[in-house]
Design a protein around this motif. Sequence first.
Motif, short mmCIF file in Angstrom:
data_model
loop_
_atom_site.label_atom_id
_atom_site.label_comp_id
_atom_site.label_asym_id
_atom_site.label_seq_id
_atom_site.Cartn_x
_atom_site.Cartn_y
_atom_site.Cartn_z
N VAL A 46 0.42 -1.08 0.31
CA VAL A 46 -0.26 0.33 -0.22
C VAL A 46 0.53 1.17 -0.43
O VAL A 46 1.44 1.49 0.93
CB VAL A 46 -0.83 -0.13 1.53
CG1 VAL A 46 -1.90 1.56 1.08
CG2 VAL A 46 -1.88 -1.41 1.17
N SER A 47 1.33 2.11 -1.79
CA SER A 47 1.69 2.83 -1.58
C SER A 47 3.38 2.94 -0.53
O SER A 47 3.42 3.97 -0.13
CB SER A 47 1.16 4.43 -0.86
OG SER A 47 -0.47 4.16 -1.49
N ASN A 86 7.66 1.96 9.90
CA ASN A 86 8.50 1.85 9.41
C ASN A 86 9.18 1.08 8.09
O ASN A 86 9.87 0.07 8.40
CB ASN A 86 9.73 2.26 10.51
CG ASN A 86 9.72 2.74 11.87
OD1 ASN A 86 9.80 4.18 11.22
ND2 ASN A 86 8.96 2.83 12.52
N ILE A 87 8.64 1.04 6.35
CA ILE A 87 9.38 0.28 6.22
C ILE A 87 10.11 0.72 5.06
O ILE A 87 10.62 1.37 5.04
CB ILE A 87 8.13 0.14 4.72
CG1 ILE A 87 6.79 -0.17 5.26
CG2 ILE A 87 8.73 -0.61 3.43
CD1 ILE A 87 6.84 -1.43 5.58
N VAL A 141 1.74 -5.77 3.67
CA VAL A 141 0.53 -6.90 4.27
C VAL A 141 1.26 -8.35 3.06
O VAL A 141 1.68 -8.30 1.91
CB VAL A 141 -0.55 -7.07 3.56
CG1 VAL A 141 -1.11 -7.50 5.09
CG2 VAL A 141 -1.17 -5.24 4.57
N PHE A 142 0.92 -9.48 4.13
CA PHE A 142 1.22 -11.11 3.04
C PHE A 142 0.52 -11.96 3.94
O PHE A 142 -0.41 -12.03 4.58
CB PHE A 142 2.77 -11.27 3.34
CG PHE A 142 3.04 -12.57 2.49
CD1 PHE A 142 3.25 -12.76 1.55
CD2 PHE A 142 2.35 -13.97 3.67
CE1 PHE A 142 3.28 -14.06 0.65
CE2 PHE A 142 2.73 -14.98 2.72
CZ PHE A 142 3.22 -15.22 1.22
N ALA A 151 -5.93 -4.58 0.09
CA ALA A 151 -5.62 -3.72 0.98
C ALA A 151 -5.30 -2.61 0.52
O ALA A 151 -4.68 -1.54 1.33
CB ALA A 151 -4.34 -4.43 1.75
N ASP A 152 -5.49 -2.18 -0.71
CA ASP A 152 -5.08 -0.67 -1.43
C ASP A 152 -6.43 0.51 -0.03
O ASP A 152 -5.57 1.39 0.15
CB ASP A 152 -6.35 -0.92 -2.43
CG ASP A 152 -5.57 -1.19 -3.33
OD1 ASP A 152 -4.20 -1.87 -3.42
OD2 ASP A 152 -5.37 -1.64 -4.42
#
Length: 415
Positions: free
Chosen positions: A198-199, A350-351, A204-205, A231-232
């Motif tokens: 998502v952006s 925090n990706i 999510v998996f 999950a959009d």
Amino acid sequence: MSDLPEASGVQPVSSNELLEYYLNPLMQQSSESAVLFLQDKLHVDDFTKFADVYSLDSSGGAFKNIKRFMEEHFSLELPQIENPLQAIDKLKSSFAGALHTATSLSDVEKLDLAPNKKFLLIVELTPSARVGDKEQAITLNDAFVGSICRHLQKRGIKYTAMFTGKSTAENEANEVETFSGRHLLETAETKNGTFMNVSGSIFVFLRDVTVHLQAEDTHIIINATVTEESADKSDAGNSTAIVQLDLSGVSQNTTGDYTVQILFNTTHEGDRWTIQNILLSVNGPASGAFNGTLENARLQTGDIDLVVPILYSYHCSSMKLYVDNIRDESLKSFKHTFVELDGFQMQPFNIQGNAFFNAQDCVGFFTRGIWMGIFTSIILLSILMFGTLMVLNLSTPDRFDDPKGKTIVIAQTED
């Protein structure tokens, strides 16, 4: 440099913060120059693996020169930096002094560097992919850093050195659930899972979702379909994030399509993030006496730990959540309803490195089996200890005749 702010080990430093709070203050000093050592890939775990940090008498391992320079001079460590190249590019465009690049010691020796001339020297270190072995590449680069620092010291140049990576190490933070190849025991029909991005702010998996709706004598099993767009509608802010999964599915024993929505409300709490609650909504077909409709039904999480370190993702191989009919009495007719998530993993904050970070698993440190073993062992040890104490308290009779002593005579009287 003592005025520079300390960095938290759990909160990444953004590129703008790196430029504003660390690089620019150093460059504002008219007599201060800077040397930036850039490695292609660097992760904080590299220092744990290759710096011999667990030895009290460590010389620094593969980072021995960097360790020595940090101990001999004032130093500051920034464990997590988001996109340092962006900050360095902005610094290069705004730097007022001379700008130099180098890939070897001979390049540095040819430069016109003087103590009274301010400069920014960017040193490109050997990529680890070219060497093959990462530890060996770090050792070679560490020796290169040491030779350049000693050369500048001989020339009497005052400078500030920075050692960083252009990006984190590949696959350093990847979780096993995102693996797209074939496992050893995997069959052709095995579904590996669906990854949802998502952006770039929420990952999510999910492998599979099954909803078991039970009300009175009716039992409906819904096999939901997971897509990359499920999950959009998720949304992330500075302190909160909503992970919304919109799924569709069919039932094995009814007709018509069902829509399933699972909502994860999460909050950012400094050095951790927490899943506050999980809500389930199900809309069934309009026809039928029981269409299995639920609206924002709270799900029980039981003894599952939903507090996750801020840099980590959350992972659960098999997550079964029941409808919370205790807090909401209107859901008592659905008390046996539950949703099962297979191969679930998410990270709403925090990706870094465009991948999941190390995961905290839903299985606690002490499982029920472990507690059963502990209590059984305590009971058996208690019995053993009690029996041992009883044996130690036994005393032998001490009223026997001494064969070398005088015989004990007990006088008898006649009535």
